[in-house]
Write a protein that holds these residues in place. Structure first.
Motif, PDB file in Angstrom:
ATOM      1  N   ASN A 911       0.865  -1.036  -0.186  1.00 29.99           N
ATOM      2  CA  ASN A 911      -0.082   0.074   0.188  1.00 29.99           C
ATOM      3  C   ASN A 911       0.880   1.235  -0.063  1.00 29.99           C
ATOM      4  OD1 ASN A 911      -2.337  -1.583   0.013  1.00 29.99           O
ATOM      5  ND2 ASN A 911      -2.323  -1.676   2.377  1.00 29.99           N
ATOM      6  N   TYR A 912       2.041   1.119  -0.595  1.00 30.32           N
ATOM      7  CA  TYR A 912       2.762   2.146  -0.950  1.00 30.32           C
ATOM      8  C   TYR A 912       3.581   2.707   0.342  1.00 30.32           C
ATOM      9  CZ  TYR A 912       0.987   2.160  -5.651  1.00 30.32           C
ATOM     10  OH  TYR A 912       0.759   1.418  -6.816  1.00 30.32           O
ATOM     11  N   LYS A 913       3.793   1.770   1.146  1.00 27.66           N
ATOM     12  CA  LYS A 913       4.740   1.988   2.435  1.00 27.66           C
ATOM     13  C   LYS A 913       5.657   0.962   2.464  1.00 27.66           C
ATOM     14  CE  LYS A 913       0.933   4.212   5.417  1.00 27.66           C
ATOM     15  NZ  LYS A 913       0.274   4.152   6.614  1.00 27.66           N
ATOM     16  N   THR A 914       6.795   1.443   2.773  1.00 27.97           N
ATOM     17  CA  THR A 914       7.981   0.584   2.622  1.00 27.97           C
ATOM     18  C   THR A 914       7.781  -0.488   3.701  1.00 27.97           C
ATOM     19  OG1 THR A 914       9.474   2.181   1.988  1.00 27.97           O
ATOM     20  CG2 THR A 914      10.427   0.159   2.771  1.00 27.97           C
ATOM     21  N   LEU A 915       7.939  -1.791   3.157  1.00 24.34           N
ATOM     22  CA  LEU A 915       7.971  -2.966   4.445  1.00 24.34           C
ATOM     23  C   LEU A 915       8.859  -3.096   5.159  1.00 24.34           C
ATOM     24  CD1 LEU A 915       6.701  -5.595   1.565  1.00 24.34           C
ATOM     25  CD2 LEU A 915       5.275  -4.716   3.240  1.00 24.34           C
ATOM     26  N   THR A 916       8.633  -3.181   6.462  1.00 22.46           N
ATOM     27  CA  THR A 916       9.570  -3.041   7.631  1.00 22.46           C
ATOM     28  C   THR A 916       9.305  -4.470   8.303  1.00 22.46           C
ATOM     29  OG1 THR A 916       8.041  -1.931   8.887  1.00 22.46           O
ATOM     30  CG2 THR A 916       9.837  -0.695   7.786  1.00 22.46           C
ATOM     31  N   ASP A 917       8.070  -5.103   8.361  1.00 19.26           N
ATOM     32  CA  ASP A 917       7.792  -6.500   9.030  1.00 19.26           C
ATOM     33  C   ASP A 917       8.079  -7.418   8.020  1.00 19.26           C
ATOM     34  OD1 ASP A 917       6.897  -8.380  10.427  1.00 19.26           O
ATOM     35  OD2 ASP A 917       4.715  -7.922  10.096  1.00 19.26           O
ATOM     36  N   THR A 918       9.206  -8.179   8.327  1.00 23.14           N
ATOM     37  CA  THR A 918       9.906  -9.168   7.572  1.00 23.14           C
ATOM     38  C   THR A 918       9.204 -10.540   8.129  1.00 23.14           C
ATOM     39  OG1 THR A 918      11.732  -9.648   9.200  1.00 23.14           O
ATOM     40  CG2 THR A 918      11.987  -8.233   7.211  1.00 23.14           C
ATOM     41  N   SER A 919       8.351 -10.608   9.017  1.00 16.09           N
ATOM     42  CA  SER A 919       7.519 -11.817   9.238  1.00 16.09           C
ATOM     43  C   SER A 919       6.609 -12.392   8.075  1.00 16.09           C
ATOM     44  CB  SER A 919       6.911 -11.581  10.740  1.00 16.09           C
ATOM     45  OG  SER A 919       5.825 -10.886  10.468  1.00 16.09           O
ATOM     46  N   ARG A 920       6.140 -11.475   7.297  1.00 18.59           N
ATOM     47  CA  ARG A 920       5.010 -11.900   6.248  1.00 18.59           C
ATOM     48  C   ARG A 920       5.694 -12.248   5.244  1.00 18.59           C
ATOM     49  NH1 ARG A 920       1.157 -13.416   8.722  1.00 18.59           N
ATOM     50  NH2 ARG A 920      -0.002 -13.734   6.768  1.00 18.59           N
ATOM     51  N   LEU A 921       6.789 -11.295   4.640  1.00 18.29           N
ATOM     52  CA  LEU A 921       7.430 -11.870   3.386  1.00 18.29           C
ATOM     53  C   LEU A 921       8.871 -11.972   3.680  1.00 18.29           C
ATOM     54  CD1 LEU A 921       5.717  -8.912   1.107  1.00 18.29           C
ATOM     55  CD2 LEU A 921       5.401 -11.331   0.774  1.00 18.29           C
ATOM     56  N   THR A 922       9.416 -12.703   2.642  1.00 13.15           N
ATOM     57  CA  THR A 922      10.933 -13.088   2.548  1.00 13.15           C
ATOM     58  C   THR A 922      11.290 -12.488   1.187  1.00 13.15           C
ATOM     59  OG1 THR A 922      10.742 -14.867   4.111  1.00 13.15           O
ATOM     60  CG2 THR A 922      12.712 -14.654   2.762  1.00 13.15           C
TER      61      THR A 922
END
Length: 1278
Positions: A911-922
């Motif tokens: 949603n055009y916010k940089t991903l910081t949570d790596t638990s959902r995506l690798t």
């Protein structure tokens, strides 16, 4: 004795009558009488008479002045006691005394050139005395751990931090913090280091101006200057420049000076200089590694100076025996004495095939040619004390290195040194003490001949290695004129037995080196002095000294970082070695990637932590490493740098192109500009500095980013008003604080990237620091675009910093074409609460500008700064994000970029916010491909996923993941076929699956198994899933479902069977179904107002199959005539609302008229289809499957087509239609031959091509792949 008496009388008189004026007159009389009478008699007489007569007068005078003096003294004493009592009371009340730290003088920001030294000062008050700490970007500075970089001083209340040899990485915010028990206070100063980017040579000038002596201002120009030079040991190298001094003045010549590494060069047998009046020449005879360095020509005139610099590299001479080390360098002599000298040198850059075992030192007496070896055993240290010299003679020294392969060539000989007492050497250098003044002094000394000398003092151990120990002491104060010799004694620790250490050789110098000591043992030492009169007492003994190395090897430097510089050079930087003592410098080595042969980049150690490695081959990929060296030896090598390609850094194709295109540019012109590109280093100037919010003591500013980023991402911005405020900010807005209300300020901004800092923007208008009281919100800011395509783009922005009286509750986006006369139009009617929007409906090739407005309850606020113009055009080679399921059933998104630049990174956002949570995506990135893998897919992962590639021409894409996106979507809708004898076949086909995929067969929510009624089959070769049912019955009415499970992916497809339901006119109408759950609601409508109808028959034909389709609007049963029998070649069936007839492998016999009868028991409908005489469009040959072609060659392909009527021809590339232009020549001749020609192919022409032919009876595509390769890259792979 008379003189002594007079002196004593004078002292007594001075003590008794120092404050008496009459005593001064009496003293004059006494002096006159002394001249006439005897000295002793007159002195005694006047002494007593003067005491008697003067004391009375003085007494009277003291009585007259005593009261006044006493009163003054009493007043002073009283005031002193009052002050002491007040100070004592303050100390008794500590709360009144203590106060928190306060900065009287704050540190000021500074901007300096790289290589300079910066010193920050501040003054702090506070009680108790505050403790001071310095921070760099909020990280505490440990000056003790980095003494070569930082020096912190505190004197009384004044504190300072000195930053030495500044480089670009020292650009930062420096904060000083003062802390005591009452509180903490801090102050910040910003230091900006400007770097000289790409400096193979350096030209500096300083002109003071008018020369009054000659009445002119001299202007100096250095032309035809020398570049970076390379030489080899033993060769002769000349450097020269043409110097023009204007105007020309008779009998006036400038001063021409040459420097090496900042030290002036003098004429010698190795260095010759020449100045012809126009050309300055420096000749280096018989090059040696000592000659390597930065050479500077400086021309001094009476109006200033001009200088020019370039580096000279000296490579080692070829070794005679392979594997031996190269020669050491920089042999120097220190601490020379009567029979002793210390020889030092620097280790070479190349140790040979094995590590250096040690060094041999040779000496030669000046005037002779015989070299004598000074040590029998190789010494490991690059420092050696040579003893046994003959006093008064001169010597030169050289050094050779040895390893397992042999001994190196000798180094260049040192400068001559004379074996003489240092005091005698100082007298020789000083010359006559003073000119003759006409006065003769007689000095009488006590006779010392025959006196035993005193003991030596200050005995210390100056050096200790496992090979030797060096002692030093001070000569005795009493030693006479005949000279002394020293006897050195040693004692093993723990014993009382002293042994003579220099039995065979007298020591004349207060220095001595002891060899042949046992390594690891402890000794103490003492020294005696003797002459012809006898031997002195022993000096104080040293403490126990353990024989071993006192100097440790340096620690390995920090990791090497290589940066492209020019087509033949690379800039290498590294971290300094920690806790190293007596650092000599660093050696830099490099190797071509994939090779194990390391080559030295410098043959003379460098002191800094940054070096430009020249002489590299363009296009090669090189890896660098660094090692430190001191007298003890070499450190371990640093971590190797990443491979870097040797080519000019910065200066790539156009960056941020969406901001830089002219409004009226055509697509063709645009492509030419993009492909042409341009070169640039530092960013362009920011623009549009404007005010966004103001309060009493701060203002918020915003600006537009530079149109040209210089080929690298903008790292930040510096905001100035008179002085630099804060460090670099990373966004295009800044809050300037600590301002004064009602004052006007002007601001300017500079951008920074890896190449340096840009010029400052134009100053803003005068802005008043005054609090805003408006009710509506301020302007949004930081507008930028992503995913620019032919018909759409995504616009992003940041909300205003000033909300107004109520919070912001929405935004409006306006758009207009970037041409004169166009009006602004709203993109949407209702306000959006998001901070991004996808703008659709753009026209390819046209430019647009955008603005955003914010609203709150009070209304719509100010408009943002205009963004654009932005050209709506899909860049060549653009890729989209692909949803993928791998062989293990893992769902992932893949994005590729074919235009990766050095330093480019994939930035994933949700949603055009940089991903910081790596638990959902690798995130896994390899080369130009990035994969975002879902760890555990769920409803939390729904949303818009986007990926942006930094340091590229706006490469970005997005993928909207819906609930359907979590399941398998690569299968066809379930279909049903009616077979012979009433059998029914349900089937579907999966396009992509793994071997672990399995299917559950469901009827009305119940799983059915293989048996008499149902037979299931899943052909994993073709992906066909099918279920057979023997016959249809009333009980079979319901829903048949195939549930697919493949790892973490899943999917399903269903088909509903309805019995003989009869419809009447009463059932006519519009039916609506509404669905609602926690996630939202939806509805679907079905129109049953029209009578059941059927469309005309549709025919689709391929080479191997004929399809005849009929769409009906009601559910019916099928009646077939017996003329067409069901077989493997001819099949029919029902799929949804479609009735179909399928003819496999059609022949001439299958031509004719086909009829389908549709009846529901009462009425019927017939549809006809004529297949006689049709000839669909086909590609019959001429095109290969794969074309591999070298870059720069021409590609020409011709395809043979057929069809009646003649087909239409279209060429495609990567699913995009090609148009005939200067690059692509497309032809269609005689209705049979379609050709494509590409002149001078490039790597961008690689891709998937297709020849698409079409007529009214069918469509066919001939596909092929084009691969363009570069010969040089193919050779590297081989």
């Amino acid at each position: 004795s008379a003189v002594v008496s007079v002196s004593m009388s004078f002292n007594r008189v001075c003590c008794l009558f120092v404050r008496s004026h009459e005593f001064a007159r009496g003293l004059v009389e006494v002096q006159e009488e002394v001249k006439e009478e005897g000295v002793g008699h007159v002195a005694m007489r006047n002494l007593f008479s003067l005491e008697t007569s003067s004391m009375e007068t003085i007494t009277v005078e003291k009585k007259s002045r005593k009261r006044h003096i006493r009163e003054s003294a009493d007043r002073l004493e009283l005031s002193k006691k009052v002050e002491e009592r007040a100070e004592f009371r303050k100390k008794q009340n500590s709360d009144n005394l203590t106060h928190p730290p306060e900065f009287i003088v704050r540190p000021r920001g500074q901007t300096v050139w790289e290589g300079k030294t910066v010193k920050l000062h501040c003054t702090v008050s506070g009680w108790p005395k505050p403790r001071i700490a310095w921070y760099k970007n909020n990280v505490v500075i440990d000056e003790k751990a980095h003494p070569d970089k930082y020096t912190a001083e505190s004197n009384y209340n004044m504190h300072s931090l000195e930053i030495k040899s500044c480089d670009f990485l020292d650009t930062a915010q420096y904060r000083v913090s003062a802390l005591n028990i009452k509180g903490e206070s801090s102050s910040v100063a910003t230091v900006v280091i400007k770097k000289h980017y790409v400096v193979p040579h350096l030209s500096v000038s300083l002109l003071d101006g008018f020369c009054s002596e000659h009445g002119v201002t001299f202007e100096t120009a250095i032309i035809d200057s020398f570049e970076v030079a390379f030489g080899r040991e033993g060769e002769t190298l000349s450097l020269g420049c043409t110097v023009i001094v204007y105007p020309t003045v008779k009998r006036y010549q400038p001063d021409v000076l040459w420097y090496r590494d900042g030290k002036a060069l003098a004429e010698s047998k190795w260095v010759h200089t020449h100045w012809s009046g126009e050309k300055a020449t420096l000749t280096l005879v018989h090059l040696n590694k000592e000659d390597e360095g930065l050479y500077t020509l400086r021309v001094n005139t009476k109006s200033g100076f001009q200088s020019y610099s370039a580096y000279v590299f000296v490579r080692d001479e070829e070794v005679e025996l392979e594997g031996v080390p190269v020669a050491p360098l920089d042999v120097c002599c220190h601490d020379a004495n009567k029979d002793y000298v210390v020889v030092t040198w620097k280790q070479p850059a190349v140790e040979g095939s094995s590590s250096i075992l040690g060094y041999f030192i040779d000496r030669c007496e000046v005037g002779h040619h015989h070299w004598a070896q000074c040590n029998d055993t190789p010494v490991k240290y690059a420092r050696f004390p040579v003893t046994g010299l003959i006093e008064g003679r001169s010597y030169t020294f050289r050094v050779r290195a040895i390893n397992r392969a042999g001994v190196s060539r000798p180094s260049r000989a040192s400068d001559p040194v004379i074996a003489i007492d240092p005091h005698d050497r100082a007298r020789h250098r000083a010359g006559p003490s003073a000119p003759f003044t006409g006065m003769i002094k007689f000095t009488e000394e006590d006779a010392t001949v025959g006196v035993v000398p005193g003991e030596p003092t200050d005995l210390v151990v100056t050096e200790a290695t496992k090979n030797y120990v060096v002692l030093a002491w001070s000569p005795p104060a009493q030693r006479g004129h005949e000279g002394v010799v020293y006897l050195v004694e040693k004692c093993v620790a723990g014993s009382e037995c002293w042994q003579r250490a220099n039995t065979g050789m007298p020591v004349k110098s207060p220095r001595f080196a002891l060899f042949d000591l046992a390594e690891g043992k402890s000794y103490s030492f003492r020294v005696r002095c003797c002459n012809s009169a006898g031997m002195s007492e022993a000096s104080s003994a040293t403490g126990d000294i353990t024989v071993g190395d006192m100097l440790d090897l340096p620690a390995a430097p920090g990791p090497a970082v290589a940066t492209r510089n020019t087509d033949t050079s690379v800039v290498v930087s590294w971290g300094a070695s920690k806790d190293v003592k007596h650092l000599v410098g660093y050696y830099i080595n490099y190797t071509v990637a994939g090779s194990d042969v390391w080559t030295p980049a410098n043959n003379k150690p460098v002191k800094g932590t940054r070096f430009v490695c020249h002489g590299l081959n363009t296009g090669e990929s090189c890896v660098f490493r660094v090692k430190a060296v001191n007298a003890a030896g070499y450190s371990h090598s640093s971590l190797e740098s990443e491979a870097v390609v040797v080519k000019a850094g910065i200066g790539k194709t156009l960056q941020n192109w969406v901001y830089c295109i002219d409004c009226n540019i055509t697509k063709k012109e645009y492509e030419v500009k993009i492909l042409g590109g341009f070169s640039c280093s530092i960013p362009d100037v920011p623009s549009g500095v404007h005010l966004m919010e103001a309060a009493r003591d701060y203002m918020v500013l915003a600006w537009r980013e530079p149109a040209v980023t210089g080929g690298a991402d903008i790292r930040g911005y510096f905001v100035d008003y008179r002085t630099v405020k804060g460090g670099a900010v990373t966004c295009t807005s800044y809050k300037a604080e600590n301002l004064k209300e009602n004052l006007f300020y002007q601001f300017q901004v500079r951008a920074i990237n890896m190449a340096g800092v840009s010029e400052a923007s134009l100053p803003s208008a005068a802005l008043e620091c005054k609090e805003w009281t408006i009710a509506k919100p301020g302007a949004p800011h930081d507008l930028h675009v992503l995913e620019v395509r032919d018909s759409s783009l995504v616009l992003l922005w940041e909300p205003p910093t000033f909300d107004g009286r109520t919070p912001v509750n929405g935004f409006y986006v306006d758009i207009k074409e970037a041409v004169a006369g166009e009006d602004w139009k709203g993109v949407h009617e209702k306000a959006t609460k998001l901070k991004y929007m996808k703008v659709n409906g753009l026209i390819a090739g046209r430019s647009y500008v955008f603005r955003v407005r914010a609203q709150n309850l009070a209304g719509v606020g100010k408009t943002s700064a205009v963004l654009g113009p932005v050209l709506a055009l899909t860049m060549p080679g653009t890729h989209e994000i692909i949803l993928d399921v791998d062989d293990d059933g893992v769902i992932s998104m893949i994005f590729e970029c074919s235009e990766m630049a050095e330093g480019s990174e994939f930035i994933w956002s949700k949603n055009y916010k940089t991903l910081t949570d790596t638990s959902r995506l690798t995130i896994v990135t390899e080369g130009g491909k990035s994969r975002a893998i879902f760890n555990a897919p769920s409803l939390e992962d729904l949303g818009i996923f986007s990926c942006e590639v930094t340091n590229t021409v706006g490469v970005s894409a997005s993928y909207t993941l819906t609930e359907a996106g979590e399941s398998l979507s690569h299968f066809t809708q379930m279909a049903m076929e009616l077979l012979e004898k009433g059998r029914v076949r349900f089937w579907t086909q999966v396009e992509k699956f793994t071997t672990g995929c399995h299917v559950d067969y469901v009827f009305n929510d119940a799983i059915v198994e293989n048996g008499e009624k149902y037979q299931m089959n899943f052909d994993k070769n073709s992906g066909i899933i099918e279920m057979f049912m023997d016959s249809l019955a009333v009980t079979d009415e319901g829903t048949f479902t195939f549930n697919l499970v493949d790892g973490k992916a899943k999917g399903s497809t269903s088909l509903v069977l309805i019995g003989e339901g009869k419809l009447s006119k009463k059932d006519a109408g519009v039916y609506e179904v509404k669905l609602k759950d926690a996630r939202g609601k939806d509805k679907s409508m079905f129109n049953l107002t029209e009578a059941g109808t059927a469309t005309p028959l549709l025919c689709s034909r391929t080479t191997y199959v004929i399809y005849i389709l009929l769409c009906v609007s009601v559910c019916v049963s099928v009646c077939r005539e017996a003329k067409i029998a069901h077989s493997d070649r001819v099949q029919c069936g029902v799929t949804g609302e479609q009735l179909w007839l399928k003819v496999n492998e059609p022949t001439e016999k299958d031509k004719g008229k086909y009829t389908i009868n549709i009846c529901d028991g009462k009425d019927g409908v017939k549809r006809f289809c004529d297949l006689s005489g049709q000839d669909r469009a086909r590609v019959v040959g001429g095109l290969p499957d794969v074309v591999t072609i070298q870059e720069g060659k021409s590609l020409n392909l011709t395809g043979n087509v057929w069809g009646d009527p003649a087909p239409e021809v279209t060429w495609m590339k990567n699913d995009r239609e090609l148009v005939s232009d200067e690059r692509y020549a497309l032809k269609f001749e005689h209705g049979k031959f379609a050709s494509i020609t590409i002149a001078a192919v490039t790597t961008t022409d690689s891709g998937k091509y297709a020849l698409l032919v079409k007529n009214k009876y069918g469509t066919e595509a001939g596909e092929f792949t084009v691969s363009v390769y570069i010969p040089e890259e193919e050779k590297k792979k081989e």
